[in-house]
Design a protein around this motif. Structure first.
Motif, PDB file in Angstrom:
ATOM      1  N   VAL A   1     -24.683 -85.756  66.250  1.00  0.00           N
ATOM      2  CA  VAL A   1     -24.436 -87.383  66.293  1.00  0.00           C
ATOM      3  C   VAL A   1     -23.830 -87.520  65.085  1.00  0.00           C
ATOM      4  N   ILE A   2     -22.654 -88.206  64.694  1.00  0.00           N
ATOM      5  CA  ILE A   2     -21.994 -88.500  63.592  1.00  0.00           C
ATOM      6  C   ILE A   2     -21.962 -90.006  63.409  1.00  0.00           C
ATOM      7  N   TYR A   3     -22.497 -90.368  62.129  1.00  0.00           N
ATOM      8  CA  TYR A   3     -22.915 -91.586  62.108  1.00  0.00           C
ATOM      9  C   TYR A   3     -21.473 -92.622  61.696  1.00  0.00           C
ATOM     10  N   ALA A   4     -22.060 -94.045  62.257  1.00  0.00           N
ATOM     11  CA  ALA A   4     -21.066 -95.180  61.840  1.00  0.00           C
ATOM     12  C   ALA A   4     -20.918 -95.257  60.394  1.00  0.00           C
ATOM     13  N   GLY A   5     -19.613 -95.427  60.039  1.00  0.00           N
ATOM     14  CA  GLY A   5     -19.385 -95.729  58.619  1.00  0.00           C
ATOM     15  C   GLY A   5     -19.186 -94.719  57.723  1.00  0.00           C
ATOM     16  N   THR A   6     -19.091 -93.470  58.418  1.00  0.00           N
ATOM     17  CA  THR A   6     -18.854 -92.192  57.832  1.00  0.00           C
ATOM     18  C   THR A   6     -17.298 -91.652  58.077  1.00  0.00           C
ATOM     19  N   GLU A   7     -17.076 -90.973  56.851  1.00  0.00           N
ATOM     20  CA  GLU A   7     -15.649 -90.190  57.168  1.00  0.00           C
ATOM     21  C   GLU A   7     -15.940 -88.684  56.631  1.00  0.00           C
ATOM     22  N   THR A   8     -15.524 -87.843  57.477  1.00  0.00           N
ATOM     23  CA  THR A   8     -15.570 -86.483  56.994  1.00  0.00           C
ATOM     24  C   THR A   8     -14.496 -85.624  57.070  1.00  0.00           C
ATOM     25  N   TYR A   9     -14.219 -85.068  56.133  1.00  0.00           N
ATOM     26  CA  TYR A   9     -13.126 -83.974  56.215  1.00  0.00           C
ATOM     27  C   TYR A   9     -13.640 -82.602  56.187  1.00  0.00           C
ATOM     28  N   ILE A  10     -12.738 -82.076  57.572  1.00  0.00           N
ATOM     29  CA  ILE A  10     -13.139 -80.845  58.138  1.00  0.00           C
ATOM     30  C   ILE A  10     -12.022 -79.756  58.287  1.00  0.00           C
ATOM     31  N   TRP A  11     -12.437 -78.522  58.081  1.00  0.00           N
ATOM     32  CA  TRP A  11     -11.376 -77.435  58.130  1.00  0.00           C
ATOM     33  C   TRP A  11     -12.236 -76.056  58.769  1.00  0.00           C
ATOM     34  N   TYR A  12     -12.121 -76.193  59.971  1.00  0.00           N
ATOM     35  CA  TYR A  12     -12.963 -74.964  60.524  1.00  0.00           C
ATOM     36  C   TYR A  12     -12.048 -73.755  60.510  1.00  0.00           C
ATOM     37  N   LYS A  13     -11.732 -73.193  59.188  1.00  0.00           N
ATOM     38  CA  LYS A  13     -10.961 -72.176  59.270  1.00  0.00           C
ATOM     39  C   LYS A  13     -11.364 -70.729  59.771  1.00  0.00           C
TER      40      LYS A  13
ATOM     41  N   MET B   1     -21.193 -91.679  66.845  1.00  0.00           N
ATOM     42  CA  MET B   1     -20.538 -90.966  68.084  1.00  0.00           C
ATOM     43  C   MET B   1     -21.367 -89.625  68.279  1.00  0.00           C
ATOM     44  N   ARG B   2     -21.835 -89.773  69.726  1.00  0.00           N
ATOM     45  CA  ARG B   2     -22.517 -88.480  70.186  1.00  0.00           C
ATOM     46  C   ARG B   2     -21.720 -87.511  70.807  1.00  0.00           C
ATOM     47  N   MET B   3     -21.521 -86.069  70.244  1.00  0.00           N
ATOM     48  CA  MET B   3     -20.638 -85.194  70.406  1.00  0.00           C
ATOM     49  C   MET B   3     -21.371 -83.888  70.937  1.00  0.00           C
ATOM     50  N   ILE B   4     -20.720 -83.337  71.984  1.00  0.00           N
ATOM     51  CA  ILE B   4     -21.197 -82.107  72.457  1.00  0.00           C
ATOM     52  C   ILE B   4     -19.969 -81.076  71.713  1.00  0.00           C
ATOM     53  N   CYS B   5     -20.683 -80.290  71.048  1.00  0.00           N
ATOM     54  CA  CYS B   5     -19.530 -79.259  70.317  1.00  0.00           C
ATOM     55  C   CYS B   5     -19.967 -77.753  70.597  1.00  0.00           C
TER      56      CYS B   5
ATOM     57  N   VAL C   1     -30.159 -79.658  62.495  1.00  0.00           N
ATOM     58  CA  VAL C   1     -29.738 -79.565  61.276  1.00  0.00           C
ATOM     59  C   VAL C   1     -28.753 -80.820  60.562  1.00  0.00           C
ATOM     60  N   GLN C   2     -29.372 -81.320  59.500  1.00  0.00           N
ATOM     61  CA  GLN C   2     -28.812 -82.641  58.825  1.00  0.00           C
ATOM     62  C   GLN C   2     -27.600 -82.141  57.843  1.00  0.00           C
ATOM     63  N   ALA C   3     -26.508 -82.875  58.016  1.00  0.00           N
ATOM     64  CA  ALA C   3     -25.378 -82.650  56.788  1.00  0.00           C
ATOM     65  C   ALA C   3     -26.137 -83.150  55.511  1.00  0.00           C
ATOM     66  N   PRO C   4     -25.712 -82.330  54.501  1.00  0.00           N
ATOM     67  CA  PRO C   4     -26.415 -82.476  52.995  1.00  0.00           C
ATOM     68  C   PRO C   4     -25.897 -84.143  52.664  1.00  0.00           C
ATOM     69  N   ASN C   5     -24.646 -84.537  53.186  1.00  0.00           N
ATOM     70  CA  ASN C   5     -24.098 -85.856  52.674  1.00  0.00           C
ATOM     71  C   ASN C   5     -24.575 -86.824  53.753  1.00  0.00           C
ATOM     72  N   GLY C   6     -25.522 -86.659  54.669  1.00  0.00           N
ATOM     73  CA  GLY C   6     -25.946 -87.536  55.493  1.00  0.00           C
ATOM     74  C   GLY C   6     -24.995 -87.937  56.657  1.00  0.00           C
ATOM     75  N   ASN C   7     -23.869 -87.398  56.833  1.00  0.00           N
ATOM     76  CA  ASN C   7     -22.903 -87.817  57.843  1.00  0.00           C
ATOM     77  C   ASN C   7     -23.343 -87.649  59.205  1.00  0.00           C
ATOM     78  N   TRP C   8     -24.025 -86.551  59.487  1.00  0.00           N
ATOM     79  CA  TRP C   8     -24.374 -85.971  60.957  1.00  0.00           C
ATOM     80  C   TRP C   8     -25.686 -85.449  61.042  1.00  0.00           C
ATOM     81  N   ALA C   9     -25.770 -85.324  62.231  1.00  0.00           N
ATOM     82  CA  ALA C   9     -27.038 -84.380  62.646  1.00  0.00           C
ATOM     83  C   ALA C   9     -26.624 -83.491  63.595  1.00  0.00           C
ATOM     84  N   SER C  10     -26.974 -82.038  63.767  1.00  0.00           N
ATOM     85  CA  SER C  10     -26.279 -81.262  64.878  1.00  0.00           C
ATOM     86  C   SER C  10     -27.598 -80.598  65.294  1.00  0.00           C
ATOM     87  N   ARG C  11     -27.847 -80.698  66.602  1.00  0.00           N
ATOM     88  CA  ARG C  11     -28.919 -80.326  67.362  1.00  0.00           C
ATOM     89  C   ARG C  11     -28.345 -78.974  68.020  1.00  0.00           C
TER      90      ARG C  11
END
Ligand code: 9YT
Length: 134
Positions: free
Chosen positions: A43-55, A103-107, A16-26
């Motif tokens: 993977v969250i891409y260099a140069g991006t800033e993402t606002y997140i609120w997992y309510k 950044m490669r993240m295990i979420c 799954v790709q973020a619509p704004n291109g900030n990340w790819a989530s496998r």
């Protein structure tokens, strides 16, 4: 037992790709795998800033490569993230993720994601409103 390899997930419904291109989530594990959580190689891409609120979810994130930082908007604190750093959003904290080097993240998400969720404009994943991967 489930055996699943990243290579098998790439380019499928679980990739799954973020619509704004900030990340790819496998999405290695989803709700229908019946583990009680989902697990993603993201993977969250260099140069991006993402606002997140997992309510609607708790999320634990373990960084295995790259560099960035998380700003906890509840406290104003900024924490550096690099290989070997875990953060766990046990209080549904609103935050910014800023990435200096991919950044490669295990979420891990509880409750599990069901399929192809992407962030709403307010930075969360809806529950029970999205297509499920079979
Ligand atoms: C670390 C983080 O929350 N990144 C956004 C993507 C998300 N974790 C996912 O669905 O893999």
């Amino acid at each position: 037992m489930i055996i699943r390899r990243l290579q098998e997930v790439l380019g499928t419904e679980r990739d799954v790709q973020a619509p704004n291109g900030n990340w790819a989530s496998r999405r290695l594990l989803l709700k229908n795998d019946a583990m009680g959580f989902s697990m993603h190689d993201t993977v969250i891409y260099a140069g991006t800033e993402t606002y997140i609120w997992y309510k609607n979810h708790l999320e634990a994130v373990y960084c295995v490569a790259g560099r960035g930082e998380i700003k906890d908007l509840e406290t104003g604190q900024v924490h550096h993230i690099h290989d070997g750093t875990l953060y766990a959003l046990n209080g549904h904290e609103r935050h910014y993720l800023t990435v200096f080097e991919d950044m490669r993240m295990i979420c891990v998400f509880n409750p599990p994601l069901t399929g192809r969720e992407v962030h709403t404009k307010d930075g969360y994943y809806p529950i029970d409103e999205v297509a499920t991967v079979q």
